[in-house]
Design a protein around this motif. Structure first.
Motif, short mmCIF file in Angstrom:
data_model
loop_
_atom_site.label_atom_id
_atom_site.label_comp_id
_atom_site.label_asym_id
_atom_site.label_seq_id
_atom_site.Cartn_x
_atom_site.Cartn_y
_atom_site.Cartn_z
N LYS A 106 53.23 0.06 11.75
CA LYS A 106 52.66 0.78 11.80
C LYS A 106 52.56 1.16 13.34
N GLU A 107 52.62 2.56 13.62
CA GLU A 107 53.05 3.16 15.18
C GLU A 107 51.67 1.61 15.70
N ASN A 108 51.78 1.44 17.52
CA ASN A 108 50.44 1.01 18.26
C ASN A 108 50.81 -0.96 17.60
N SER A 109 51.19 -1.06 16.69
CA SER A 109 51.24 -2.36 16.79
C SER A 109 52.42 -3.14 17.15
N ASN A 110 51.90 -4.15 17.05
CA ASN A 110 52.97 -5.49 18.03
C ASN A 110 54.42 -5.40 17.38
N ILE A 111 55.17 -4.90 18.24
CA ILE A 111 56.96 -5.19 17.58
C ILE A 111 57.51 -6.25 17.42
N GLY A 112 56.50 -7.33 17.52
CA GLY A 112 57.54 -8.65 17.26
C GLY A 112 56.75 -9.40 16.31
N LYS A 113 55.49 -8.11 15.52
CA LYS A 113 55.17 -8.71 13.74
C LYS A 113 55.47 -8.23 13.33
N ALA A 114 56.06 -8.79 12.38
CA ALA A 114 56.84 -8.38 10.80
C ALA A 114 55.96 -7.93 9.70
N ASN A 115 54.80 -8.34 9.49
CA ASN A 115 53.94 -8.26 7.91
C ASN A 115 53.24 -7.58 8.05
N HIS A 116 53.68 -5.68 7.51
CA HIS A 116 52.62 -4.39 7.66
C HIS A 116 52.90 -3.79 5.98
N MET A 117 53.36 -4.41 5.29
CA MET A 117 53.55 -4.16 3.79
C MET A 117 52.43 -4.96 2.94
N PRO A 118 51.40 -3.45 2.68
CA PRO A 118 50.15 -3.76 2.02
C PRO A 118 50.64 -5.34 0.96
N SER A 119 49.47 -6.13 0.96
CA SER A 119 49.40 -7.31 0.56
C SER A 119 49.52 -7.32 -1.09
N VAL B 54 66.06 -15.54 -1.11
CA VAL B 54 66.72 -15.09 0.02
C VAL B 54 65.33 -13.99 -0.08
N ILE B 55 64.92 -13.41 -0.95
CA ILE B 55 63.16 -12.08 -0.82
C ILE B 55 62.55 -12.95 0.64
N ASN B 56 62.84 -14.20 0.65
CA ASN B 56 61.53 -14.88 1.62
C ASN B 56 62.21 -14.29 2.84
N LEU B 57 62.75 -14.75 2.94
CA LEU B 57 63.68 -14.30 3.77
C LEU B 57 63.55 -12.44 4.67
N ALA B 58 63.88 -11.92 3.66
CA ALA B 58 63.62 -10.14 3.54
C ALA B 58 62.66 -9.22 3.85
N ILE B 59 61.73 -10.03 2.86
CA ILE B 59 60.85 -9.45 2.82
C ILE B 59 60.24 -8.48 3.86
N PRO B 60 59.90 -10.20 5.46
CA PRO B 60 59.80 -9.22 6.72
C PRO B 60 60.05 -8.29 7.49
N MET B 61 61.72 -8.65 7.23
CA MET B 61 62.25 -7.59 7.48
C MET B 61 62.04 -5.75 6.95
N ILE B 62 61.94 -5.76 5.64
CA ILE B 62 61.88 -4.78 4.68
C ILE B 62 60.19 -4.27 5.31
N ALA B 63 59.52 -5.00 5.43
CA ALA B 63 57.94 -4.63 5.98
C ALA B 63 58.72 -4.55 7.63
N PHE B 64 59.55 -4.23 8.44
CA PHE B 64 59.39 -4.11 9.56
C PHE B 64 59.78 -3.43 9.63
N VAL B 65 61.07 -2.60 8.85
CA VAL B 65 61.73 -1.69 8.65
C VAL B 65 61.00 -0.29 7.98
N TRP B 66 60.03 -0.47 6.78
CA TRP B 66 59.60 0.46 5.97
C TRP B 66 58.41 0.95 6.34
N TYR B 67 57.79 0.09 6.84
CA TYR B 67 56.21 -0.58 6.59
C TYR B 67 55.53 -0.69 8.84
#
Length: 528
Positions: free
Chosen positions: A53-66, A38-51
């Protein structure tokens, strides 16, 4: 107490107790799969909520450092590796039953704290999640060898593979259920997730609830299984061969097989069994003084453990590389886009669900229904062969296949043959091959070696793939090499179909090896 006494256990018909064993052990794997995948589904949401970046595409979710994302994916695998080694060894020393409830309690505790994780001034939410998923992994890891060995030691010869495969197949149901829960939760909360404002601050609280709920759901089946796990008796083989308590073993066996049936089967077996089978019955008692290193410190025995462990390692590099990064792979199949966060996550969850329905779950259950007909080694060789071909094709033609229906079909077929293939058999074989006194330890070592492959894949995938997946060809080439190497390592592992656990264990007691090992002095000898 040896093979003759266990003959009734080996020849019994499939009963309600066997079904209960499958369900009680299987619920653990259902929970394991939900918690791991389930972490495969949760990580993009966690990245979107907590990581975000302002002025980035809100439809993208991959903002967590690799690096942090890789550690979050790998943390459960590191914990699982530790749990497999620790509890695999402890269940051979202290008993299967005594560890069975403990590992489930650790899983429940870890899952609860994972779903409640929050950042502090000192640590990010990712760091907190990494810690608690490490704890969760320890419980999951302990469940692997204990569930496999308990199921193996209670099963009859002709249903043993089916029973162990059924327990492991619950992992597929757990993966499917995790994807289904994501689709359902997103649909139920659609009104709060599709806000008109194009603002991250408006979306974040709603998606924060979604990923926490997805992680928390995994605790429910685990709680339901606690009572039933405590009711499972100790396996008679462990009680007799390791603890040396034949009377207690007979009482435990009577809970599985009727006493009259036990006595009748034992008399028949003692009168008709070949000499080799009767000889096998006393080997574990005769050589109970042999240590693990004395048993496996030679190539004849060591190569079997090496073969089981390396097959699992090579498999998991590819299997977890695909499963834990399925959201990335889905983007190459047209299910990773969306103009809004809701569309992005809904498409991702739907893609995961389709793959689970078409490839993951059917693969597990093909193994369940065909393993006693085909045997373990044939299924493993077939799986590694087909996976090798698929990954070689995807490596060579990746640019042409990316985003096409052909890529989607190849991915589904690969997922199917992972599970109707080595993902199932690498779990089953170590639970059957080894002697009782080392069975759980060896299963734990093989499983932990596999998890080492999963860790390499989980962390390495994010480091290697690049921001836009530009290095996917290299990753697929590595998967191809691992599948080919797994095919070769399978040749080191013997077939277990149709053989009793005592017959399989007897192969490790080569007189040329074990007769040279001195017995420790008894207390009576020391006094003299």
């Amino acid at each position: 107490m040896g093979a003759a006494e266990f003959h009734a256990l080996d020849r019994q018909r499939f009963s309600r107790f066997h079904l209960k064993t499958i369900l009680v052990s299987g619920i653990g794997f259902f929970t394991d799969a939900m918690d791991i995948f389930v972490i495969n589904l949760a990580i993009p949401m966690i990245a979107f909520v907590w990581y975000f970046k302002e002025n980035s595409n809100i439809g993208k979710a991959n903002h967590m450092p690799s690096g942090e994302m890789g550690m979050l994916k790998a943390s459960t695998q590191v914990g699982t590796l530790l749990g497999q080694l620790i509890f695999g060894h402890l269940s051979d020393k202290l008993g299967r039953k005594s560890m069975y409830g403990l590992v489930l309690a650790i899983m429940i505790f870890g899952t609860l704290n994972t779903s409640l994780a929050a950042p502090t001034y000192a640590f990010s939410v990712g760091a907190i999640l990494i810690f608690w998923r490490l704890v969760l992994g320890i419980g999951i890891g302990g469940d692997y060898p204990i569930s496999a060995v308990i199921t193996s030691e209670f099963a009859s010869v002709h249903t043993r593979g089916l029973m162990i495969a059924s327990v492991f197949a619950m992992q597929g149901i757990g993966i499917l259920f995790a994807s289904l829960c994501a689709v359902i939760v997103l649909a139920c909360l659609k009104s709060t997730l599709q806000l008109p404002q194009d603002s991250h601050s408006m979306y974040a609280p709603a998606f924060d609830n979604v990923w926490r709920l997805l992680l928390f759901i995994g605790i429910l089946p685990a709680i339901a299984a606690v009572y039933w796990r405590l009711q499972i008796p100790e396996t008679p083989r462990f009680t007799a061969n390791v603890r040396g308590d034949a009377e207690k073993a007979m009482r435990d066996m009577a809970t599985v097989v009727k006493t009259d049936d036990i006595e009748a089967e034992n008399r028949t077996h003692a009168a008709t069994a070949p000499e080799s089978a009767l000889k096998a019955q006393t080997l574990e008692e005769k050589y109970a003084h042999v240590t693990f290193w004395q048993m496996f410190g030679n190539w004849k025995n060591g190569k079997v453990l090496f073969g089981c462990a390396m097959c699992w390692f090579l498999l998991d590099v590819g299997f977890y590389g695909v499963q834990l990064n399925q959201s990335t792979m889905i983007s190459f199949m047209g299910y990773g886009g969306g103009k809004t966060p809701y569309e992005f996550f809904a498409n991702m969850a739907l893609g995961n669900l389709i793959i689970s329905l078409c490839g993951t779950v059917p693969g597990y259950w093909f193994t369940v229904f065909l393993i006693e007909k085909m045997g373990r080694i044939k299924i493993q060789l077939m799986g590694f062969t087909i996976l090798s071909i698929i990954f070689v094709v995807m490596t060579i033609f990746f640019d042409q296949l990316k985003g096409t229906t052909t890529f989607f079909v190849l991915y589904i077929v690969a997922t199917f043959f992972f599970n109707f293939g080595p993902n199932a058999t690498t779990f089953i074989l170590p639970a059957e091959i080894f002697p009782t006194q080392f069975r759980s330890t060896c299963h734990g070592i093989a499983a932990a070696t596999g998890k080492a492959g999963a860790i390499v894949s989980a962390f390495g995938f994010d480091q290697m793939k690049g921001p836009n997946g530009e290095h996917m060809v290299t990753i697929l080439a590595i998967f191809s090499a691992c599948m080919i190497a797994g095919l070769l390592c399978t040749l080191l592992v013997p077939e277990t179909k149709g053989k009793t656990l005592e017959e399989l264990g007897a192969a490790f007691y080569d007189p040329e090896i074990v007769d040279k090992i001195p017995k420790p002095a008894s207390k009576a000898d020391e006094k003299v």
